[in-house]
Write a protein that holds these residues in place. Structure first.
Motif, PDB file in Angstrom:
ATOM      1  N   ALA A  24      11.056   4.739 -10.224  1.00 41.93           N
ATOM      2  CA  ALA A  24       9.660   4.859 -10.667  1.00 41.93           C
ATOM      3  C   ALA A  24       8.703   4.655  -9.505  1.00 41.93           C
ATOM      4  CB  ALA A  24       9.379   3.851 -11.773  1.00 41.93           C
ATOM      5  N   CYS A  25       8.985   3.647  -8.686  1.00 42.02           N
ATOM      6  CA  CYS A  25       8.135   3.372  -7.519  1.00 42.02           C
ATOM      7  C   CYS A  25       8.152   4.552  -6.556  1.00 42.02           C
ATOM      8  CB  CYS A  25       8.627   2.098  -6.825  1.00 42.02           C
ATOM      9  SG  CYS A  25       7.719   1.704  -5.312  1.00 42.02           S
ATOM     10  N   LEU A  26       9.334   5.056  -6.251  1.00 47.21           N
ATOM     11  CA  LEU A  26       9.436   6.181  -5.320  1.00 47.21           C
ATOM     12  C   LEU A  26       8.802   7.442  -5.895  1.00 47.21           C
ATOM     13  CD1 LEU A  26      13.037   5.560  -3.954  1.00 47.21           C
ATOM     14  CD2 LEU A  26      10.852   5.035  -2.847  1.00 47.21           C
ATOM     15  N   GLY A  27       8.811   7.563  -7.215  1.00 45.31           N
ATOM     16  CA  GLY A  27       8.183   8.715  -7.861  1.00 45.31           C
ATOM     17  C   GLY A  27       6.668   8.717  -7.729  1.00 45.31           C
ATOM     18  N   ARG A  28       6.087   7.563  -7.400  1.00 46.18           N
ATOM     19  CA  ARG A  28       4.622   7.469  -7.250  1.00 46.18           C
ATOM     20  C   ARG A  28       4.163   7.661  -5.801  1.00 46.18           C
ATOM     21  NH1 ARG A  28       5.495   3.005 -11.055  1.00 46.18           N
ATOM     22  NH2 ARG A  28       5.595   1.620  -9.270  1.00 46.18           N
ATOM     23  N   LEU A  29       5.094   7.872  -4.872  1.00 48.18           N
ATOM     24  CA  LEU A  29       4.712   7.988  -3.455  1.00 48.18           C
ATOM     25  C   LEU A  29       3.698   9.103  -3.207  1.00 48.18           C
ATOM     26  CD1 LEU A  29       7.931   7.387  -1.325  1.00 48.18           C
ATOM     27  CD2 LEU A  29       5.830   6.032  -1.358  1.00 48.18           C
ATOM     28  N   GLY A  30       3.892  10.246  -3.842  1.00 46.47           N
ATOM     29  CA  GLY A  30       2.953  11.362  -3.659  1.00 46.47           C
ATOM     30  C   GLY A  30       1.550  10.988  -4.108  1.00 46.47           C
ATOM     31  N   LEU A  31       1.450  10.312  -5.242  1.00 42.10           N
ATOM     32  CA  LEU A  31       0.160   9.851  -5.757  1.00 42.10           C
ATOM     33  C   LEU A  31      -0.486   8.872  -4.774  1.00 42.10           C
ATOM     34  CD1 LEU A  31      -1.914   9.492  -8.102  1.00 42.10           C
ATOM     35  CD2 LEU A  31      -0.419   7.677  -8.965  1.00 42.10           C
ATOM     36  N   VAL A  32       0.305   7.928  -4.269  1.00 40.73           N
ATOM     37  CA  VAL A  32      -0.224   6.953  -3.304  1.00 40.73           C
ATOM     38  C   VAL A  32      -0.698   7.660  -2.049  1.00 40.73           C
ATOM     39  CG1 VAL A  32       0.354   4.966  -1.851  1.00 40.73           C
ATOM     40  CG2 VAL A  32       1.178   5.059  -4.212  1.00 40.73           C
ATOM     41  N   ARG A  33       0.074   8.592  -1.545  1.00 44.47           N
ATOM     42  CA  ARG A  33      -0.317   9.325  -0.323  1.00 44.47           C
ATOM     43  C   ARG A  33      -1.655  10.042  -0.511  1.00 44.47           C
ATOM     44  NH1 ARG A  33       5.131  12.154   2.071  1.00 44.47           N
ATOM     45  NH2 ARG A  33       4.201  11.917   4.119  1.00 44.47           N
ATOM     46  N   ARG A  34      -1.814  10.693  -1.656  1.00 45.28           N
ATOM     47  CA  ARG A  34      -3.082  11.394  -1.909  1.00 45.28           C
ATOM     48  C   ARG A  34      -4.242  10.413  -2.012  1.00 45.28           C
ATOM     49  NH1 ARG A  34       0.514  14.111  -5.065  1.00 45.28           N
ATOM     50  NH2 ARG A  34      -0.173  13.181  -7.034  1.00 45.28           N
ATOM     51  N   ALA A  35      -4.004   9.269  -2.651  1.00 51.52           N
ATOM     52  CA  ALA A  35      -5.069   8.275  -2.846  1.00 51.52           C
ATOM     53  C   ALA A  35      -5.535   7.667  -1.532  1.00 51.52           C
ATOM     54  CB  ALA A  35      -4.591   7.173  -3.792  1.00 51.52           C
ATOM     55  N   VAL A  36      -4.616   7.416  -0.599  1.00 50.91           N
ATOM     56  CA  VAL A  36      -4.994   6.736   0.645  1.00 50.91           C
ATOM     57  C   VAL A  36      -5.481   7.696   1.719  1.00 50.91           C
ATOM     58  CG1 VAL A  36      -3.414   4.831   0.150  1.00 50.91           C
ATOM     59  CG2 VAL A  36      -2.669   6.669   1.683  1.00 50.91           C
ATOM     60  N   ALA A  37      -5.350   8.996   1.481  1.00 53.41           N
ATOM     61  CA  ALA A  37      -5.727   9.993   2.501  1.00 53.41           C
ATOM     62  C   ALA A  37      -7.190   9.878   2.917  1.00 53.41           C
ATOM     63  CB  ALA A  37      -5.424  11.396   1.998  1.00 53.41           C
TER      64      ALA A  37
END
Length: 196
Positions: A24-37
């Motif tokens: 679940a955590c690894l599945g959110r990596l894309g979301l985190v990357r977009r948020a911190v960009a």
């Protein structure tokens, strides 16, 4: 950090990245990357670097690294009251106080993690009550700085996540630096009650 919203995004991202790296955590990596960009460099770039590392690492390897980094070393604990209260009875009171703050702000924990886990505190500061969250993080700042230094010392990519957390906080005061140094030298408090 520039704005309260930037701090909230950085803290929420760090909270997600400091969780055990399960599916679940690894599945959110894309979301985190977009948020911190869009975050300012001081917090955004370290979080992006960690996301790049986590995305490239095999899941089992990342999970084993997490355990080696946080679960097996006292100087690298993610539970903030451990730094202030060690394994003493006083720690139970500190945990109860943190829970009381959350409850008073209408923030309910699911019970899967202790209330002083850095990921929980960061999420509360991002999504719960920002004022109380800031006060909690500042009160835990000596432990955060000690953890950050220990992560740099062992060369783990998780140091980037703590660098981002530090970027959301006021610069450590001289007293905070002294407390972190004392913690590093003496370690967390211990209890000798009943021991000869």
């Amino acid at each position: 950090m520039t704005t309260a919203d930037d701090r909230a995004v950085a803290r929420q991202a760090a909270a997600m990245l400091l969780c055990y790296p399960d599916e679940a955590c690894l599945g959110r990596l894309g979301l985190v990357r977009r948020a911190v960009a869009g975050l300012p460099e001081a917090a955004g770039r370290p979080l992006e670097r960690f996301c790049e590392h986590a995305a490239a690492a095999p899941g089992l390897e990342l999970a084993a690294h997490y355990v080696r980094t946080f679960d097996l070393k006292r100087r690298r604990a993610l539970h903030m009251t451990y730094y202030t209260d060690g394994d003493t009875r006083r720690r139970g009171h500190a945990l109860a106080r943190v829970k009381e703050i959350y409850r008073g702000c209408g923030w309910l924990l699911d019970g899967a993690e202790l209330p002083d886990h850095l990921a929980v505190v960061l999420e509360f500061a991002a999504r719960g009550d920002r004022g109380w969250g800031e006060r909690l993080l500042v009160s835990f700042q000596p432990g955060i700085e000690l953890l950050r230094g220990a992560l740099h010392e062992c060369g783990t990519p998780y140091a980037d996540v703590l660098d981002a957390v530090a970027a959301t906080l006021p610069a450590p005061s001289e007293e905070t630096r002294r407390r972190a140094l004392r913690l590093a030298e003496a370690g967390p408090p211990t209890e000798g009650v009943g021991l000869e």
